[in-house]
Every structure is written in structure tokens, then in C-alpha cells.
Design a protein around this motif. Structure first.
Motif, PDB file in Angstrom:
ATOM      1  N   TYR A  95      -2.882  -0.739   0.455  1.00 38.25           N
ATOM      2  CA  TYR A  95      -3.951  -0.285  -0.776  1.00 38.25           C
ATOM      3  C   TYR A  95      -3.757  -1.489  -1.888  1.00 38.25           C
ATOM      4  O   TYR A  95      -5.235  -1.567  -2.059  1.00 38.25           O
ATOM      5  CB  TYR A  95      -2.735   0.282  -1.952  1.00 38.25           C
ATOM      6  CG  TYR A  95      -2.436   1.756  -1.384  1.00 38.25           C
ATOM      7  CD1 TYR A  95      -2.620   2.201  -0.669  1.00 38.25           C
ATOM      8  CD2 TYR A  95      -2.242   2.763  -2.747  1.00 38.25           C
ATOM      9  CE1 TYR A  95      -3.121   3.768  -0.641  1.00 38.25           C
ATOM     10  CE2 TYR A  95      -1.859   3.895  -2.520  1.00 38.25           C
ATOM     11  CZ  TYR A  95      -2.659   4.565  -1.578  1.00 38.25           C
ATOM     12  OH  TYR A  95      -2.544   5.993  -1.464  1.00 38.25           O
ATOM     13  N   ALA A  96      -3.068  -2.988  -1.379  1.00 39.62           N
ATOM     14  CA  ALA A  96      -3.133  -4.215  -2.283  1.00 39.62           C
ATOM     15  C   ALA A  96      -4.364  -4.459  -1.886  1.00 39.62           C
ATOM     16  O   ALA A  96      -5.193  -5.855  -2.254  1.00 39.62           O
ATOM     17  CB  ALA A  96      -1.934  -4.597  -1.656  1.00 39.62           C
ATOM     18  N   PHE A  97      -5.038  -4.637  -0.394  1.00 38.30           N
ATOM     19  CA  PHE A  97      -6.413  -4.891   0.036  1.00 38.30           C
ATOM     20  C   PHE A  97      -7.287  -4.477   0.706  1.00 38.30           C
ATOM     21  O   PHE A  97      -7.999  -4.953   1.267  1.00 38.30           O
ATOM     22  CB  PHE A  97      -5.611  -6.256   1.515  1.00 38.30           C
ATOM     23  CG  PHE A  97      -4.641  -7.542   0.899  1.00 38.30           C
ATOM     24  CD1 PHE A  97      -5.061  -8.370   0.422  1.00 38.30           C
ATOM     25  CD2 PHE A  97      -3.257  -6.986   1.439  1.00 38.30           C
ATOM     26  CE1 PHE A  97      -4.088  -9.251   0.253  1.00 38.30           C
ATOM     27  CE2 PHE A  97      -1.964  -7.524   1.049  1.00 38.30           C
ATOM     28  CZ  PHE A  97      -2.500  -9.149   0.588  1.00 38.30           C
ATOM     29  N   ASN A  98      -7.550  -3.432   0.320  1.00 43.04           N
ATOM     30  CA  ASN A  98      -8.805  -2.482   0.063  1.00 43.04           C
ATOM     31  C   ASN A  98      -8.654  -1.630  -0.649  1.00 43.04           C
ATOM     32  O   ASN A  98      -8.329  -0.739  -1.107  1.00 43.04           O
ATOM     33  CB  ASN A  98      -8.323  -1.463   1.936  1.00 43.04           C
ATOM     34  CG  ASN A  98      -8.976  -1.168   1.881  1.00 43.04           C
ATOM     35  OD1 ASN A  98      -9.429   0.015   1.811  1.00 43.04           O
ATOM     36  ND2 ASN A  98      -9.659  -1.473   3.198  1.00 43.04           N
ATOM     37  N   GLU A  99     -10.296  -1.477  -1.003  1.00 44.22           N
ATOM     38  CA  GLU A  99     -10.997  -0.839  -1.891  1.00 44.22           C
ATOM     39  C   GLU A  99     -11.785   0.344  -1.474  1.00 44.22           C
ATOM     40  O   GLU A  99     -12.860   0.957  -1.946  1.00 44.22           O
ATOM     41  CB  GLU A  99     -11.221  -2.121  -3.385  1.00 44.22           C
ATOM     42  CG  GLU A  99     -10.192  -2.188  -4.098  1.00 44.22           C
ATOM     43  CD  GLU A  99     -10.618  -3.265  -4.917  1.00 44.22           C
ATOM     44  OE1 GLU A  99     -11.693  -3.468  -5.310  1.00 44.22           O
ATOM     45  OE2 GLU A  99      -9.908  -3.985  -5.633  1.00 44.22           O
ATOM     46  N   ASN A 100     -11.925   0.419  -0.116  1.00 46.81           N
ATOM     47  CA  ASN A 100     -12.374   1.359   0.073  1.00 46.81           C
ATOM     48  C   ASN A 100     -12.179   2.505   0.636  1.00 46.81           C
ATOM     49  O   ASN A 100     -11.434   2.581   0.638  1.00 46.81           O
ATOM     50  CB  ASN A 100     -12.903   1.083   1.305  1.00 46.81           C
ATOM     51  CG  ASN A 100     -13.831   2.223   2.765  1.00 46.81           C
ATOM     52  OD1 ASN A 100     -13.681   3.625   2.952  1.00 46.81           O
ATOM     53  ND2 ASN A 100     -15.421   1.697   2.798  1.00 46.81           N
ATOM     54  N   TYR A 101     -12.730   3.954  -0.477  1.00 48.33           N
ATOM     55  CA  TYR A 101     -12.414   5.154   0.161  1.00 48.33           C
ATOM     56  C   TYR A 101     -12.048   6.216   0.704  1.00 48.33           C
ATOM     57  O   TYR A 101     -10.276   6.818   1.106  1.00 48.33           O
ATOM     58  CB  TYR A 101     -12.962   5.762  -1.455  1.00 48.33           C
ATOM     59  CG  TYR A 101     -12.857   7.086  -1.377  1.00 48.33           C
ATOM     60  CD1 TYR A 101     -11.944   7.604  -2.598  1.00 48.33           C
ATOM     61  CD2 TYR A 101     -13.266   8.811  -0.873  1.00 48.33           C
ATOM     62  CE1 TYR A 101     -11.671   9.247  -2.833  1.00 48.33           C
ATOM     63  CE2 TYR A 101     -12.865   9.812  -1.260  1.00 48.33           C
ATOM     64  CZ  TYR A 101     -11.941   9.913  -2.251  1.00 48.33           C
ATOM     65  OH  TYR A 101     -11.428  11.590  -1.991  1.00 48.33           O
ATOM     66  N   VAL A 102     -13.092   5.833   1.650  1.00 48.88           N
ATOM     67  CA  VAL A 102     -12.034   6.089   3.424  1.00 48.88           C
ATOM     68  C   VAL A 102     -11.139   5.293   3.545  1.00 48.88           C
ATOM     69  O   VAL A 102     -10.288   6.477   4.239  1.00 48.88           O
ATOM     70  CB  VAL A 102     -13.331   6.179   3.698  1.00 48.88           C
ATOM     71  CG1 VAL A 102     -13.598   7.255   5.697  1.00 48.88           C
ATOM     72  CG2 VAL A 102     -14.784   7.086   3.311  1.00 48.88           C
ATOM     73  N   GLY A 171      -0.745  -7.295  -6.755  1.00 47.88           N
ATOM     74  CA  GLY A 171       0.454  -7.735  -7.028  1.00 47.88           C
ATOM     75  C   GLY A 171       1.709  -6.474  -7.325  1.00 47.88           C
ATOM     76  O   GLY A 171       2.730  -6.520  -6.486  1.00 47.88           O
ATOM     77  N   LEU A 172       1.149  -5.386  -8.359  1.00 49.56           N
ATOM     78  CA  LEU A 172       1.759  -3.994  -8.198  1.00 49.56           C
ATOM     79  C   LEU A 172       2.468  -3.668  -6.269  1.00 49.56           C
ATOM     80  O   LEU A 172       3.749  -3.384  -6.157  1.00 49.56           O
ATOM     81  CB  LEU A 172       1.365  -3.519  -8.515  1.00 49.56           C
ATOM     82  CG  LEU A 172       1.911  -1.720  -8.890  1.00 49.56           C
ATOM     83  CD1 LEU A 172       3.435  -1.779 -10.135  1.00 49.56           C
ATOM     84  CD2 LEU A 172       0.992  -0.642  -9.615  1.00 49.56           C
ATOM     85  N   PHE A 173       1.736  -3.395  -5.916  1.00 50.42           N
ATOM     86  CA  PHE A 173       1.133  -2.676  -4.641  1.00 50.42           C
ATOM     87  C   PHE A 173       2.057  -3.697  -3.807  1.00 50.42           C
ATOM     88  O   PHE A 173       2.872  -3.004  -2.452  1.00 50.42           O
ATOM     89  CB  PHE A 173       0.014  -2.175  -4.041  1.00 50.42           C
ATOM     90  CG  PHE A 173      -0.379  -1.129  -4.696  1.00 50.42           C
ATOM     91  CD1 PHE A 173      -0.174  -0.032  -5.166  1.00 50.42           C
ATOM     92  CD2 PHE A 173      -2.216  -1.113  -5.221  1.00 50.42           C
ATOM     93  CE1 PHE A 173      -0.727   0.565  -5.826  1.00 50.42           C
ATOM     94  CE2 PHE A 173      -2.438  -0.581  -5.831  1.00 50.42           C
ATOM     95  CZ  PHE A 173      -1.909   1.159  -6.126  1.00 50.42           C
ATOM     96  N   LEU A 174       1.556  -4.295  -3.598  1.00 49.58           N
ATOM     97  CA  LEU A 174       2.839  -5.610  -2.778  1.00 49.58           C
ATOM     98  C   LEU A 174       3.829  -6.082  -3.047  1.00 49.58           C
ATOM     99  O   LEU A 174       5.211  -5.797  -2.096  1.00 49.58           O
ATOM    100  CB  LEU A 174       2.454  -7.103  -2.398  1.00 49.58           C
ATOM    101  CG  LEU A 174       0.783  -7.432  -1.886  1.00 49.58           C
ATOM    102  CD1 LEU A 174       0.360  -8.494  -2.328  1.00 49.58           C
ATOM    103  CD2 LEU A 174       1.164  -7.322  -0.168  1.00 49.58           C
ATOM    104  N   THR A 175       4.386  -5.284  -4.910  1.00 49.95           N
ATOM    105  CA  THR A 175       5.749  -6.107  -5.224  1.00 49.95           C
ATOM    106  C   THR A 175       6.330  -4.092  -4.567  1.00 49.95           C
ATOM    107  O   THR A 175       7.467  -4.442  -3.948  1.00 49.95           O
ATOM    108  CB  THR A 175       5.727  -5.682  -6.176  1.00 49.95           C
ATOM    109  OG1 THR A 175       5.261  -6.721  -6.662  1.00 49.95           O
ATOM    110  CG2 THR A 175       7.484  -4.931  -7.049  1.00 49.95           C
ATOM    111  N   VAL A 176       5.622  -3.383  -4.573  1.00 55.68           N
ATOM    112  CA  VAL A 176       6.784  -2.083  -3.778  1.00 55.68           C
ATOM    113  C   VAL A 176       6.049  -1.386  -2.446  1.00 55.68           C
ATOM    114  O   VAL A 176       7.428  -1.710  -1.868  1.00 55.68           O
ATOM    115  CB  VAL A 176       5.779  -0.576  -4.711  1.00 55.68           C
ATOM    116  CG1 VAL A 176       5.347   0.891  -3.698  1.00 55.68           C
ATOM    117  CG2 VAL A 176       5.370  -0.601  -5.592  1.00 55.68           C
ATOM    118  N   SER A 177       5.267  -2.658  -1.833  1.00 55.25           N
ATOM    119  CA  SER A 177       5.744  -2.751  -0.787  1.00 55.25           C
ATOM    120  C   SER A 177       6.700  -3.500   0.004  1.00 55.25           C
ATOM    121  O   SER A 177       7.324  -3.155   0.824  1.00 55.25           O
ATOM    122  CB  SER A 177       4.708  -3.672   0.772  1.00 55.25           C
ATOM    123  OG  SER A 177       4.389  -3.716   1.540  1.00 55.25           O
ATOM    124  N   VAL A 178       7.264  -4.338  -0.722  1.00 52.79           N
ATOM    125  CA  VAL A 178       8.582  -5.459  -0.666  1.00 52.79           C
ATOM    126  C   VAL A 178       9.344  -4.420  -0.582  1.00 52.79           C
ATOM    127  O   VAL A 178      10.590  -4.355   0.047  1.00 52.79           O
ATOM    128  CB  VAL A 178       8.755  -6.303  -1.272  1.00 52.79           C
ATOM    129  CG1 VAL A 178       9.936  -7.130  -1.009  1.00 52.79           C
ATOM    130  CG2 VAL A 178       7.340  -7.120  -0.929  1.00 52.79           C
TER     131      VAL A 178
END
Length: 415
Positions: A95-102, A171-178
Motif C-alpha cells: 500500500y505504501a509504495f504502490n498506487e496501481n489499482y490492479v 508514512g501511515l501505511f508503513l507505521t501500520v506495517s511496523v
């Protein structure tokens, strides 16, 4: 109560408490802002966003149900939680590093779907640990743990707003990942799951015992389980519809502002925490089934009062009814389901969680359909009616379960 306090100081329970809070915080950080991320960053249309959310929820329900069934057959619940947490962590990195819908659609239907098992399996682990302590009041402990999720929802959205403002969605998604990685790490330190087998000389040996044969299909289709599932779905549909209708009612019908909406939501969430703990104490004395029978009445009363309110102050005052309704359904509801299927704790907790997810999805859809043709008060009235329907369904479920236990002379449930 002293036994509960001692149990909450148990290292294993403390680790589980932190993990449950982190999972709740992860939900509260991401769910409110996922639609914004989809529209602003990925460029989703309303249809593609709805498809994305629906596919994620449905795949999550399927995965968590299958995993829940597996957890009742083999003593691997600890490793299931770890695998689910790692899966979630990897998913949020995408989610943090990709913005492709598929790509995101594939991620939400695989990695994120698998992560749905973490929440119910953590509570199943907590139930296992507390059951080993004969003096522990299980409903109280479970209510305290469930209250941690409500606490996370009080602070989570605010934290998410600051994180997005400072570090964007990445930053939000990486925080949740950690956070999910930490959950997996903490669970790794829990003792391995085992079953206590009684030997002929009455000695207790900590060795794995073969899992009891469980008829999953019969359990799922049992009348007392079916009616309970329908009741909880009715409650969650009502709650979801009410959550959609209330902000619109405040701003459109009562000419309130966004601040009023935020305060109302905050008051409700803050009330839920002490109410859940109190209800846990009451459940210890009267039983979870007795309290569950009041849930629909409090919910119906709240929505009927909401229709009659004339100001935002009145809405704040009646939040006590909504908080009690939600606290019973979310706090006592999990213990209620686990008691329905005592030999299938993982499956029971997953069914409870899935009923809430399906109800939330159905509530959003039904609120949209009703709101398209009628005024906001009609949506609120529908919520009140659904609460009463849930009350009736739950009465049928408890009556069926009581009859089943009488016939079986209190015997065990095999399916």
C-alpha cells in the motif's frame, strides 16, 4: 475481581493486550482513510472503490473462516496469528509504495485477506489462556480486552490525521506495517498452544492431545447459531446505518457542524470503555446471554430517541443508550459466541467477527438505498426496527440453546 487483576498482570495476557490494542489501532488508523486514499492517490471511481472494499471484505471473511476452522483442529493458533500479522505487514508495505489499482486489488484479496484472521485468533488465544485459570472471570477479562479496541478507536483517527499531514499515506501505511510486525514478534514469545490431557493417575501432563472431532457444517447450521448470527448481523446493520445517518442528521436537519459530529462520536467511544468493563462484571454474575437479550432494546431506544431530538446537545445526552448497545454487542457478544460453540473457540470468534463485517457492509448498502428515496429519519427508524428484529432473533437463539442443553443434560456440543 482480584483474580481478574492478577490475570491482567500475567505476562502472556499483557502481551496479548498490547497485540489486541495494536490490531485495533491498525484498524482505526486505516479504515477511516482508505476511501480517501483510494480516491486521492489511486484515482478510484465510486464503483471501483466499492468493488475494492467489497472484494477485500469478502476475501477476508472466507480466509478467516477457513483459518478459524483450522485453528480448532490443530494446536497452531499462535503460528496462525504470527503468519496473519506478517501477511498484513507485507500488505501495507505494498500500500505504501504502490498506487496501481490492479496490484492493490490483488493485495487486498490475498495478503490483507489473510490478516483478517489475526483479530479473532488473538481473542481465541486470550480465551484459552483465561480458561486455564479456574478462578478467572472470563467475561470480565474478555470485556477488558475488547475495551482496548474501543480505546484504540478513540485515539487512532486523530493520530492518523497527524501522520498523513506530516508523512502522507506512505508514512501511515508503513507505521501500520511496523505495528503488525510487532504483533507477530510479541506473539512469538507466547507459550506454545497445548491441550491438557488427564491421565489415569489424575496427573496433568502438558502434552498435545488429538483434537476432538468437530462437525463444522452441523455447527454452522444449528438453529441457535444461525439465529445468533442473524441477530448480530441485524445489530451491526443498524449500527452501520446509524453511523452513516447521524452525521447527516446533525448537519442537515439540526444545522450542526463537523465539530458537533466529532464530539458526538468521541463521547460515544469514551463511554464504551468503562461500560464494557462494567458489563463484563455483570456478565460474570448474570451470564452473557442475559445481558445480550437487552442489547436490541437499548439500540432501539437510542434510535427512537434520536428521531425525536431537536438539538445536538440532546444527541450527546442520549449517547449513553448507544454506548450500552454497542458495548453489549462488541464486548459481551464475543464471549456469547464462544459459549455457543465451546469446542470451536476459533471458529466461534471468527463467526462473530464475520457477522460484524457482513452487517457493516449490508448497513452501508441499505442506508444508501433508503436514503436515496426517503429522508434521513427513515434510515434512523429502520435502524430502530433492525435492533428490535435482532432482539427477537437473539431471544429465539438463547431459547433454542437452552433447550439443546436441557436435552443433552448439559452435555458437550459435537456439531
Amino acid at each position: 475481581m482480584n483474580s481478574v487483576l492478577n490475570m491482567m498482570r500475567n505476562p502472556a495476557v499483557l502481551l496479548l493486550s498490547i497485540c489486541i490494542f495494536f490490531i485495533g489501532l491498525g484498524y482505526s488508523l486505516t479504515l477511516p482513510f482508505m476511501p480517501l486514499f483510494g480516491v486521492e492517490r489511486v484515482g478510484m471511481t465510486p464503483l471501483s472503490l466499492g468493488t475494492f472494499l467489497a472484494v477485500g471484505s469478502l476475501c477476508g471473511i472466507i480466509c478467516s473462516t477457513l483459518i478459524g476452522r483450522l485453528s480448532d483442529r490443530k494446536p497452531i493458533r499462535k503460528w496462525i496469528v504470527i503468519a496473519s500479522a506478517v501477511s498484513a505487514s507485507l500488505g501495507y508495505v505494498f500500500y505504501a509504495f504502490n498506487e496501481n489499482y490492479v496490484v492493490l486489488l490483488i493485495v487486498v484479496s490475498t495478503l490483507i485477506a489473510i490478516s483478517y484472521a489475526a483479530f479473532p485468533q488473538l481473542f481465541a488465544l486470550a480465551r484459552e489462556i483465561t480458561e486455564k485459570e479456574a478462578s478467572v472471570d472470563i467475561p470480565v477479562v474478555m470485556s477488558v480486552l475488547r475495551a482496548l479496541v474501543s480505546l484504540a478507536w478513540i485515539v487512532g483517527p486523530v493520530i492518523a490525521s497527524f501522520v498523513i499531514q506530516r508523512f502522507d499515506y506512505q508514512g501511515l501505511f508503513l507505521t501500520v506495517s511496523v505495528m503488525y510486525l510487532l504483533v507477530g514478534l510479541f506473539v512469538l514469545f507466547l507459550p506454545a498452544q497445548h491441550q491438557v490431557t488427564k491421565q489415569p493417575d489424575d496427573a496433568l501432563t502438558q502434552t498435545p492431545a488429538p483434537a476432538a472431532k468437530i462437525n463444522f457444517k452441523s455447527a454452522l447450521l444449528s438453529p441457535h447459531v444461525v439465529f445468533a448470527l442473524l441477530a448480530f448481523m441485524a445489530f451491526e446493520i443498524a449500527n452501520s446505518m446509524g453511523g452513516i445517518a447521524t452525521p447527516l442528521y446533525v448537519t442537515q436537519d439540526l444545522s450542526g457542524g463537523k465539530l458537533d459530529v466529532g464530539i458526538i462520536a468521541g463521547v460515544n467511544a469514551a463511554l464504551q470503555v468503562p461500560i464494557m468493563v462494567t458489563l463484563g462484571l455483570l456478565a460474570k454474575r448474570f451470564g452473557s446471554s442475559v445481558l445480550m437479550n437487552f442489547a436490541g432494546l437499548f439500540g432501539a431506544a437510542y434510535y427512537l430517541f434520536l428521531m425525536l431530538t431537536k438539538s445536538t446537545i440532546h444527541i450527546m445526552a442520549i449517547q449513553i443508550f448507544s454506548a450500552i448497545f454497542i458495548a453489549i454487542v462488541l464486548g459481551i457478544g464475543m464471549t456469547f459466541f464462544q459459549d455457543l460453540l465451546p469446542k470451536m473457540i476459533g471458529t466461534a470468534t471468527t463467526l462473530y467477527n464475520n457477522a460484524n463485517i457482513l452487517g457493516s457492509m449490508g448497513g452501508g448498502l441499505l442506508a444508501g438505498v433508503i436514503g436515496e428515496y426517503y429522508e434521513i429519519k427513515t434510515v434512523i427508524l429502520a435502524s430502530a426496527l433492525l435492533c428490535f428484529v435482532g432482539f427477537v432473533l437473539l431471544k429465539i437463539s438463547t431459547a433454542r440453546n437452552a433447550s439443546r442443553l436441557r436435552i443433552g443434560k448439559g452435555g458437550s456440543y459435537e456439531g
